[in-house]
Design a protein around this motif. Structure first.
Motif, short mmCIF file in Angstrom:
data_model
loop_
_atom_site.label_atom_id
_atom_site.label_comp_id
_atom_site.label_asym_id
_atom_site.label_seq_id
_atom_site.Cartn_x
_atom_site.Cartn_y
_atom_site.Cartn_z
N PHE A 147 0.83 -1.21 0.00
CA PHE A 147 0.00 0.00 0.00
C PHE A 147 0.87 1.26 0.00
CE2 PHE A 147 -3.03 -3.10 1.70
CZ PHE A 147 -4.20 -2.75 1.03
N LEU A 148 0.57 2.16 -0.94
CA LEU A 148 1.29 3.43 -1.05
C LEU A 148 0.39 4.63 -0.84
CD1 LEU A 148 3.49 2.73 -4.24
CD2 LEU A 148 3.97 2.14 -1.85
N LEU A 149 -0.93 4.40 -0.79
CA LEU A 149 -1.89 5.50 -0.75
C LEU A 149 -3.06 5.12 0.14
CD1 LEU A 149 -2.37 8.28 -2.20
CD2 LEU A 149 -3.75 7.02 -3.86
N LYS A 150 -3.55 6.09 0.88
CA LYS A 150 -4.65 5.86 1.82
C LYS A 150 -6.00 6.13 1.17
CE LYS A 150 -6.34 7.64 6.27
NZ LYS A 150 -6.09 8.62 7.34
N GLY A 151 -6.97 5.23 1.43
CA GLY A 151 -8.36 5.52 1.12
C GLY A 151 -8.79 5.31 -0.32
N PHE A 201 0.46 -8.03 3.31
CA PHE A 201 0.35 -6.58 3.13
C PHE A 201 1.54 -5.83 3.72
CE2 PHE A 201 -4.05 -8.21 3.43
CZ PHE A 201 -4.43 -7.94 2.12
N LEU A 202 2.00 -4.85 2.94
CA LEU A 202 3.01 -3.90 3.37
C LEU A 202 2.42 -2.50 3.27
CD1 LEU A 202 6.21 -5.04 1.39
CD2 LEU A 202 5.68 -5.54 3.78
N GLY A 203 2.92 -1.58 4.08
CA GLY A 203 2.54 -0.18 3.97
C GLY A 203 3.78 0.68 3.95
N ASN A 204 3.73 1.78 3.21
CA ASN A 204 4.95 2.58 3.04
C ASN A 204 5.13 3.67 4.08
OD1 ASN A 204 3.00 4.41 2.17
ND2 ASN A 204 4.17 5.10 0.40
N SER A 205 4.32 3.63 5.13
CA SER A 205 4.50 4.58 6.23
C SER A 205 3.80 4.08 7.48
CB SER A 205 3.96 5.97 5.86
OG SER A 205 2.54 5.94 5.78
N GLU A 206 4.21 4.61 8.60
CA GLU A 206 3.59 4.25 9.88
C GLU A 206 2.11 4.64 9.88
OE1 GLU A 206 3.02 2.80 13.64
OE2 GLU A 206 4.82 2.57 12.42
N GLY A 207 1.81 5.85 9.38
CA GLY A 207 0.42 6.31 9.39
C GLY A 207 -0.49 5.44 8.54
N LEU A 208 -0.02 5.02 7.39
CA LEU A 208 -0.82 4.19 6.51
C LEU A 208 -1.04 2.80 7.11
CD1 LEU A 208 -2.33 3.73 3.90
CD2 LEU A 208 -0.15 3.39 2.74
N CYS A 209 0.00 2.22 7.70
CA CYS A 209 -0.15 0.91 8.34
C CYS A 209 -1.14 0.96 9.50
CB CYS A 209 1.21 0.40 8.82
SG CYS A 209 2.28 -0.20 7.49
N ARG A 210 -1.06 2.01 10.30
CA ARG A 210 -2.00 2.17 11.42
C ARG A 210 -3.43 2.24 10.92
NH1 ARG A 210 0.47 6.84 15.40
NH2 ARG A 210 2.41 5.80 16.02
N HIS A 211 -3.63 3.02 9.86
CA HIS A 211 -4.97 3.15 9.26
C HIS A 211 -5.51 1.80 8.83
CE1 HIS A 211 -8.04 4.12 6.25
NE2 HIS A 211 -7.32 3.46 5.36
N LEU A 212 -4.72 1.02 8.13
CA LEU A 212 -5.16 -0.28 7.62
C LEU A 212 -5.43 -1.26 8.75
CD1 LEU A 212 -2.64 -0.52 4.65
CD2 LEU A 212 -5.11 -0.22 4.44
N GLU A 213 -4.56 -1.29 9.74
CA GLU A 213 -4.72 -2.23 10.86
C GLU A 213 -5.95 -1.90 11.69
OE1 GLU A 213 -0.03 -3.46 11.54
OE2 GLU A 213 -0.86 -1.76 12.63
N LYS A 214 -6.18 -0.60 11.90
CA LYS A 214 -7.33 -0.19 12.71
C LYS A 214 -8.64 -0.41 11.97
CE LYS A 214 -9.16 3.79 15.27
NZ LYS A 214 -8.92 5.22 15.65
N LYS A 215 -8.65 -0.09 10.67
CA LYS A 215 -9.90 -0.15 9.91
C LYS A 215 -10.29 -1.58 9.53
CE LYS A 215 -12.31 2.03 6.03
NZ LYS A 215 -12.23 3.07 4.97
N TYR A 216 -9.29 -2.42 9.22
CA TYR A 216 -9.60 -3.75 8.68
C TYR A 216 -9.14 -4.91 9.57
CZ TYR A 216 -10.29 -0.94 4.46
OH TYR A 216 -10.70 0.00 3.56
N ASN A 217 -8.50 -4.58 10.69
CA ASN A 217 -8.03 -5.62 11.61
C ASN A 217 -7.12 -6.63 10.90
OD1 ASN A 217 -7.82 -6.88 14.12
ND2 ASN A 217 -9.50 -8.28 13.68
N ILE A 218 -6.16 -6.09 10.17
CA ILE A 218 -5.19 -6.93 9.46
C ILE A 218 -3.79 -6.65 10.01
CG2 ILE A 218 -6.53 -6.99 7.32
CD1 ILE A 218 -4.37 -4.91 6.26
N SER A 219 -2.84 -7.45 9.60
CA SER A 219 -1.44 -7.20 9.90
C SER A 219 -0.80 -6.54 8.68
CB SER A 219 -0.72 -8.52 10.20
OG SER A 219 0.66 -8.30 10.39
N CYS A 220 -0.15 -5.43 8.90
CA CYS A 220 0.50 -4.69 7.81
C CYS A 220 1.93 -4.37 8.21
CB CYS A 220 -0.28 -3.40 7.52
SG CYS A 220 0.38 -2.46 6.12
N SER A 221 2.89 -4.95 7.52
CA SER A 221 4.30 -4.74 7.86
C SER A 221 4.78 -3.37 7.39
CB SER A 221 5.16 -5.82 7.21
OG SER A 221 4.83 -7.09 7.72
#
Length: 329
Positions: A89-93, A107-127
Protein backbone atom coordinates in the motif's frame (compact mmCIF):
# COMPACT_ATOMS: atom_id res chain seq x y z
CA UNK A 1 15.07 -15.82 -4.24
CA UNK A 2 13.11 -14.85 -7.35
CA UNK A 3 11.12 -11.64 -6.96
CA UNK A 4 8.66 -10.07 -9.40
CA UNK A 5 7.03 -6.64 -9.19
CA UNK A 6 4.25 -5.23 -11.36
CA UNK A 7 3.93 -1.56 -12.31
CA UNK A 8 1.51 0.33 -14.58
CA UNK A 9 4.44 2.16 -16.27
CA UNK A 10 7.97 3.39 -15.48
CA UNK A 11 7.46 7.18 -15.59
CA UNK A 12 8.55 9.73 -13.00
CA UNK A 13 6.29 9.07 -10.02
CA UNK A 14 7.22 8.54 -6.38
CA UNK A 15 5.68 5.08 -6.30
CA UNK A 16 7.65 4.08 -9.41
CA UNK A 17 10.90 5.37 -7.92
CA UNK A 18 10.28 3.16 -4.89
CA UNK A 19 10.22 -0.01 -6.98
CA UNK A 20 13.22 0.98 -9.08
CA UNK A 21 15.29 1.78 -6.00
CA UNK A 22 14.19 -1.40 -4.18
CA UNK A 23 14.93 -3.45 -7.30
CA UNK A 24 18.38 -1.92 -7.59
CA UNK A 25 19.21 -2.70 -3.96
CA UNK A 26 17.95 -6.30 -4.14
CA UNK A 27 19.63 -6.93 -7.51
CA UNK A 28 22.94 -5.71 -6.03
CA UNK A 29 22.52 -8.37 -3.32
CA UNK A 30 22.21 -11.09 -5.91
CA UNK A 31 18.44 -11.53 -6.00
CA UNK A 32 16.66 -12.20 -9.28
CA UNK A 33 14.37 -9.17 -9.61
CA UNK A 34 12.01 -8.74 -12.56
CA UNK A 35 9.90 -5.66 -13.12
CA UNK A 36 6.80 -6.28 -15.26
CA UNK A 37 4.97 -3.39 -16.88
CA UNK A 38 2.89 -3.04 -20.07
CA UNK A 39 5.63 -2.68 -22.69
CA UNK A 40 8.62 -3.97 -20.71
CA UNK A 41 10.95 -1.08 -21.60
CA UNK A 42 13.70 0.18 -19.31
CA UNK A 43 13.00 3.45 -17.45
CA UNK A 44 14.66 6.40 -19.12
CA UNK A 45 15.03 8.67 -16.08
CA UNK A 46 16.68 6.38 -13.50
CA UNK A 47 19.09 3.51 -13.97
CA UNK A 48 17.57 0.10 -13.21
CA UNK A 49 19.83 -2.88 -12.49
CA UNK A 50 17.11 -5.53 -12.54
CA UNK A 51 15.28 -7.10 -15.48
CA UNK A 52 12.25 -5.55 -17.18
CA UNK A 53 9.61 -7.58 -19.03
CA UNK A 54 6.24 -6.86 -20.58
CA UNK A 55 2.90 -8.05 -19.24
CA UNK A 56 2.74 -10.44 -22.19
CA UNK A 57 5.50 -12.44 -20.46
CA UNK A 58 3.47 -13.01 -17.30
CA UNK A 59 2.99 -16.71 -16.54
CA UNK A 60 6.15 -17.83 -18.35
CA UNK A 61 8.11 -18.42 -15.13
CA UNK A 62 7.53 -18.95 -11.41
CA UNK A 63 8.55 -16.61 -8.60
CA UNK A 64 8.96 -16.88 -4.86
CA UNK A 65 7.56 -13.39 -4.21
CA UNK A 66 5.21 -11.12 -6.15
CA UNK A 67 4.79 -7.41 -5.36
CA UNK A 68 2.18 -4.93 -6.55
CA UNK A 69 0.88 -1.52 -5.43
CA UNK A 70 -1.39 -0.48 -8.27
CA UNK A 71 -5.09 -1.35 -8.16
CA UNK A 72 -5.64 -0.94 -11.89
CA UNK A 73 -3.28 -3.81 -12.76
CA UNK A 74 -4.51 -6.35 -10.18
CA UNK A 75 -5.95 -8.57 -12.97
CA UNK A 76 -2.40 -8.91 -14.30
CA UNK A 77 -1.08 -9.53 -10.78
CA UNK A 78 -3.49 -12.45 -10.54
CA UNK A 79 -1.79 -14.00 -13.60
CA UNK A 80 1.63 -13.92 -11.94
CA UNK A 81 2.85 -17.30 -10.71
CA UNK A 82 4.24 -16.50 -7.27
CA UNK A 83 4.36 -18.55 -4.06
CA UNK A 84 3.56 -15.48 -1.95
CA UNK A 85 1.91 -12.29 -3.17
CA UNK A 86 2.24 -8.94 -1.42
CA UNK A 87 0.12 -5.85 -1.95
CA UNK A 88 2.29 -2.89 -0.98
CA UNK A 89 0.00 0.00 0.00
CA UNK A 90 1.29 3.43 -1.05
CA UNK A 91 -1.89 5.50 -0.75
CA UNK A 92 -4.65 5.86 1.82
CA UNK A 93 -8.36 5.52 1.12
CA UNK A 94 -8.53 4.19 -2.44
CA UNK A 95 -11.98 3.00 -3.50
CA UNK A 96 -10.61 -0.54 -4.05
CA UNK A 97 -8.82 -0.68 -0.72
CA UNK A 98 -11.48 -2.77 1.05
CA UNK A 99 -11.81 -5.20 -1.86
CA UNK A 100 -8.04 -5.69 -2.02
CA UNK A 101 -7.82 -6.44 1.70
CA UNK A 102 -10.08 -9.47 1.15
CA UNK A 103 -7.62 -11.09 -1.28
CA UNK A 104 -5.18 -13.80 -0.25
CA UNK A 105 -2.24 -11.42 -0.10
CA UNK A 106 0.26 -10.33 2.49
CA UNK A 107 0.35 -6.58 3.13
CA UNK A 108 3.01 -3.90 3.37
CA UNK A 109 2.54 -0.18 3.97
CA UNK A 110 4.95 2.58 3.04
CA UNK A 111 4.50 4.58 6.23
CA UNK A 112 3.59 4.25 9.88
CA UNK A 113 0.42 6.31 9.39
CA UNK A 114 -0.82 4.19 6.51
CA UNK A 115 -0.15 0.91 8.34
CA UNK A 116 -2.00 2.17 11.42
CA UNK A 117 -4.97 3.15 9.26
CA UNK A 118 -5.16 -0.28 7.62
CA UNK A 119 -4.72 -2.23 10.86
CA UNK A 120 -7.33 -0.19 12.71
CA UNK A 121 -9.90 -0.15 9.91
CA UNK A 122 -9.60 -3.75 8.68
CA UNK A 123 -8.03 -5.62 11.61
CA UNK A 124 -5.19 -6.93 9.46
CA UNK A 125 -1.44 -7.20 9.90
CA UNK A 126 0.50 -4.69 7.81
CA UNK A 127 4.30 -4.74 7.86
CA UNK A 128 6.11 -1.41 7.91
CA UNK A 129 8.22 -0.72 4.82
CA UNK A 130 8.71 3.06 4.73
CA UNK A 131 10.37 5.01 1.96
CA UNK A 132 13.88 6.18 1.40
CA UNK A 133 16.00 8.85 -0.25
CA UNK A 134 18.88 8.31 -2.64
CA UNK A 135 21.86 10.41 -1.46
CA UNK A 136 23.31 10.30 -4.98
CA UNK A 137 20.58 12.76 -6.03
CA UNK A 138 19.38 14.37 -2.79
CA UNK A 139 22.03 16.02 -0.62
CA UNK A 140 22.88 19.49 0.75
CA UNK A 141 24.17 21.36 -2.29
CA UNK A 142 26.30 24.49 -2.32
CA UNK A 143 24.75 27.23 -0.21
CA UNK A 144 23.19 30.24 -1.89
CA UNK A 145 24.44 33.74 -1.24
CA UNK A 146 23.32 35.03 2.15
CA UNK A 147 22.60 38.50 0.75
CA UNK A 148 19.67 38.19 -1.64
CA UNK A 149 16.39 39.98 -2.08
CA UNK A 150 14.06 36.98 -2.45
CA UNK A 151 12.77 34.51 0.09
CA UNK A 152 11.97 31.39 -1.89
CA UNK A 153 9.21 28.96 -0.96
CA UNK A 154 9.73 25.71 -2.85
CA UNK A 155 6.68 23.55 -3.61
CA UNK A 156 5.91 20.51 -5.73
CA UNK A 157 3.98 21.60 -8.80
CA UNK A 158 1.52 18.83 -9.77
CA UNK A 159 -1.42 21.12 -9.13
CA UNK A 160 -3.97 19.06 -11.08
CA UNK A 161 -3.71 16.40 -8.36
CA UNK A 162 -5.91 17.99 -5.69
CA UNK A 163 -4.64 15.76 -2.88
CA UNK A 164 -1.17 17.31 -3.33
CA UNK A 165 -2.55 20.53 -1.83
CA UNK A 166 -0.64 22.93 -4.11
CA UNK A 167 -3.48 25.48 -4.04
CA UNK A 168 -3.32 25.55 -0.25
CA UNK A 169 0.38 26.41 -0.37
CA UNK A 170 -0.26 29.17 -2.91
CA UNK A 171 -3.08 30.67 -0.83
CA UNK A 172 -0.91 30.50 2.31
CA UNK A 173 1.94 32.39 0.64
CA UNK A 174 -0.46 34.93 -0.90
CA UNK A 175 -1.70 35.69 2.60
CA UNK A 176 1.83 36.73 3.57
CA UNK A 177 2.85 38.49 0.37
CA UNK A 178 1.65 42.00 1.30
CA UNK A 179 3.61 41.93 4.56
CA UNK A 180 6.60 40.15 2.97
CA UNK A 181 6.84 41.35 -0.68
CA UNK A 182 10.17 39.54 -1.22
CA UNK A 183 8.40 36.18 -1.20
CA UNK A 184 8.72 34.07 -4.34
CA UNK A 185 7.28 30.64 -5.17
CA UNK A 186 9.28 28.02 -7.05
CA UNK A 187 7.47 24.95 -8.40
CA UNK A 188 8.77 21.80 -10.06
CA UNK A 189 7.31 18.77 -11.84
CA UNK A 190 7.73 16.48 -14.85
CA UNK A 191 5.30 15.81 -17.70
CA UNK A 192 3.84 12.34 -17.20
CA UNK A 193 1.02 10.17 -18.47
CA UNK A 194 -0.24 9.63 -21.99
CA UNK A 195 -1.48 13.21 -22.27
CA UNK A 196 1.75 14.75 -20.82
CA UNK A 197 -0.43 17.19 -18.92
CA UNK A 198 1.28 20.51 -18.29
CA UNK A 199 0.52 21.92 -14.80
CA UNK A 200 1.91 25.39 -15.50
CA UNK A 201 -1.27 26.95 -16.99
CA UNK A 202 -3.11 26.07 -13.77
CA UNK A 203 -0.86 28.23 -11.60
CA UNK A 204 -2.69 31.49 -10.89
CA UNK A 205 -1.20 33.77 -8.25
CA UNK A 206 -0.11 37.36 -7.72
CA UNK A 207 3.06 36.12 -5.98
CA UNK A 208 6.09 36.05 -8.31
CA UNK A 209 6.95 32.48 -9.27
CA UNK A 210 8.92 30.25 -11.58
CA UNK A 211 8.35 26.67 -12.64
CA UNK A 212 11.03 24.07 -13.35
CA UNK A 213 9.83 21.31 -15.65
CA UNK A 214 11.44 17.97 -16.52
CA UNK A 215 14.67 18.47 -14.60
CA UNK A 216 16.98 15.44 -14.70
CA UNK A 217 17.67 13.62 -11.43
CA UNK A 218 21.20 15.05 -11.42
CA UNK A 219 19.76 18.56 -10.96
CA UNK A 220 17.45 17.80 -8.02
CA UNK A 221 19.91 18.73 -5.25
CA UNK A 222 20.54 22.02 -7.04
CA UNK A 223 16.79 22.63 -7.30
CA UNK A 224 16.10 22.00 -3.62
CA UNK A 225 19.05 24.23 -2.67
CA UNK A 226 17.25 27.17 -4.31
CA UNK A 227 14.57 27.10 -1.62
CA UNK A 228 14.74 28.89 1.72
CA UNK A 229 11.94 26.57 2.84
CA UNK A 230 9.89 23.73 1.35
CA UNK A 231 6.13 23.51 1.93
CA UNK A 232 3.89 20.47 1.43
CA UNK A 233 0.14 20.22 2.06
CA UNK A 234 -0.63 16.66 0.99
CA UNK A 235 -3.67 14.58 1.88
CA UNK A 236 -4.00 10.79 1.76
CA UNK A 237 -0.29 10.32 1.11
CA UNK A 238 1.49 7.17 2.13
CA UNK A 239 5.05 8.48 1.99
CA UNK A 240 5.69 12.09 0.97
CA UNK A 241 8.69 11.76 -1.34
CA UNK A 242 9.22 15.46 -1.97
CA UNK A 243 9.12 16.33 1.73
CA UNK A 244 11.66 13.61 2.50
CA UNK A 245 13.85 14.79 -0.37
CA UNK A 246 13.78 18.41 0.81
CA UNK A 247 14.85 17.33 4.31
CA UNK A 248 17.63 15.19 2.83
CA UNK A 249 18.84 18.35 1.05
CA UNK A 250 18.85 20.17 4.42
CA UNK A 251 15.97 22.50 3.59
CA UNK A 252 13.60 23.46 6.45
CA UNK A 253 10.12 22.05 5.91
CA UNK A 254 6.52 22.97 6.66
CA UNK A 255 4.27 19.98 5.99
CA UNK A 256 1.04 18.19 6.78
CA UNK A 257 0.97 14.93 8.72
CA UNK A 258 0.04 13.00 5.61
CA UNK A 259 2.93 10.83 4.48
CA UNK A 260 5.39 12.34 6.94
CA UNK A 261 4.72 10.68 10.31
CA UNK A 262 7.89 8.59 10.08
CA UNK A 263 10.26 11.54 9.85
CA UNK A 264 8.52 14.92 10.41
CA UNK A 265 8.16 15.76 14.11
CA UNK A 266 6.74 19.15 14.96
CA UNK A 267 9.24 21.77 16.08
CA UNK A 268 12.01 19.16 15.90
CA UNK A 269 12.64 18.01 12.32
CA UNK A 270 9.89 20.07 10.66
CA UNK A 271 6.98 22.39 11.38
CA UNK A 272 3.91 20.17 11.02
CA UNK A 273 0.37 21.47 10.56
CA UNK A 274 -2.57 19.51 12.01
CA UNK A 275 -4.55 19.90 8.79
CA UNK A 276 -3.48 21.10 5.30
CA UNK A 277 -5.28 24.46 5.35
CA UNK A 278 -3.82 27.82 4.21
CA UNK A 279 -4.25 29.39 7.66
CA UNK A 280 -2.26 26.68 9.41
CA UNK A 281 0.40 26.68 6.69
CA UNK A 282 0.66 30.49 6.75
CA UNK A 283 1.27 30.54 10.50
CA UNK A 284 4.15 28.05 10.27
CA UNK A 285 5.66 29.64 7.15
CA UNK A 286 5.70 33.00 8.92
CA UNK A 287 7.59 31.50 11.86
CA UNK A 288 10.34 30.34 9.51
CA UNK A 289 10.31 33.64 7.62
CA UNK A 290 11.00 35.59 10.81
CA UNK A 291 13.49 33.28 12.49
CA UNK A 292 16.71 32.29 10.74
CA UNK A 293 17.94 30.31 13.73
CA UNK A 294 14.76 28.24 13.67
CA UNK A 295 15.26 27.59 9.95
CA UNK A 296 18.82 26.40 10.54
CA UNK A 297 17.86 24.20 13.49
CA UNK A 298 14.93 22.56 11.69
CA UNK A 299 17.02 22.04 8.55
CA UNK A 300 19.87 20.36 10.44
CA UNK A 301 17.58 18.12 12.46
CA UNK A 302 15.59 17.14 9.38
CA UNK A 303 18.74 16.26 7.48
CA UNK A 304 20.04 14.12 10.34
CA UNK A 305 16.70 12.31 10.58
CA UNK A 306 16.69 11.46 6.89
CA UNK A 307 20.07 9.72 7.13
CA UNK A 308 18.17 6.79 8.65
CA UNK A 309 15.93 6.45 5.60
CA UNK A 310 18.07 5.04 2.82
CA UNK A 311 16.89 2.60 0.18
CA UNK A 312 19.54 0.22 1.50
CA UNK A 313 17.92 0.30 4.94
CA UNK A 314 14.52 -0.41 3.38
CA UNK A 315 16.04 -3.31 1.41
CA UNK A 316 17.39 -4.72 4.70
CA UNK A 317 13.91 -4.67 6.16
CA UNK A 318 12.29 -6.11 3.05
CA UNK A 319 14.87 -8.86 2.86
CA UNK A 320 13.93 -10.03 6.35
CA UNK A 321 10.20 -9.88 5.58
CA UNK A 322 10.52 -11.72 2.26
CA UNK A 323 12.70 -14.48 3.71
CA UNK A 324 10.10 -15.07 6.43
CA UNK A 325 7.33 -15.30 3.85
CA UNK A 326 9.29 -17.81 1.80
CA UNK A 327 9.78 -19.94 4.93
CA UNK A 328 6.07 -19.80 5.77
CA UNK A 329 5.11 -20.91 2.27
Amino acid sequence: MKIAALLPHVEIFGGIRRYLEIGNELAKRGYYFVLFHPDGSKPGWLEFKGITKSFSSLGEEDFDIGLCSEYSILPYFEKLNATAKIFYFLLKGHKQEKETIKKNYFFLGNSEGLCRHLEKKYNISCSRAPGGVNPQFFFPAKERESERSEFIVLCYGRIYKQRKGIQHVIRAVEGLYKEYPRLKLVFFDSLVGEDRRDPRPMINTRVPYEFHLNLPQSKMAWLYSQGDIFVSAERRAGWSNTTAEAMACQIPVVCSRSGTRDFAFHNQTALVVPFPHPLFLRYQIKKLLKDEELRLRIARAGYEKMQKFSWSALADRLERILKELVKLN
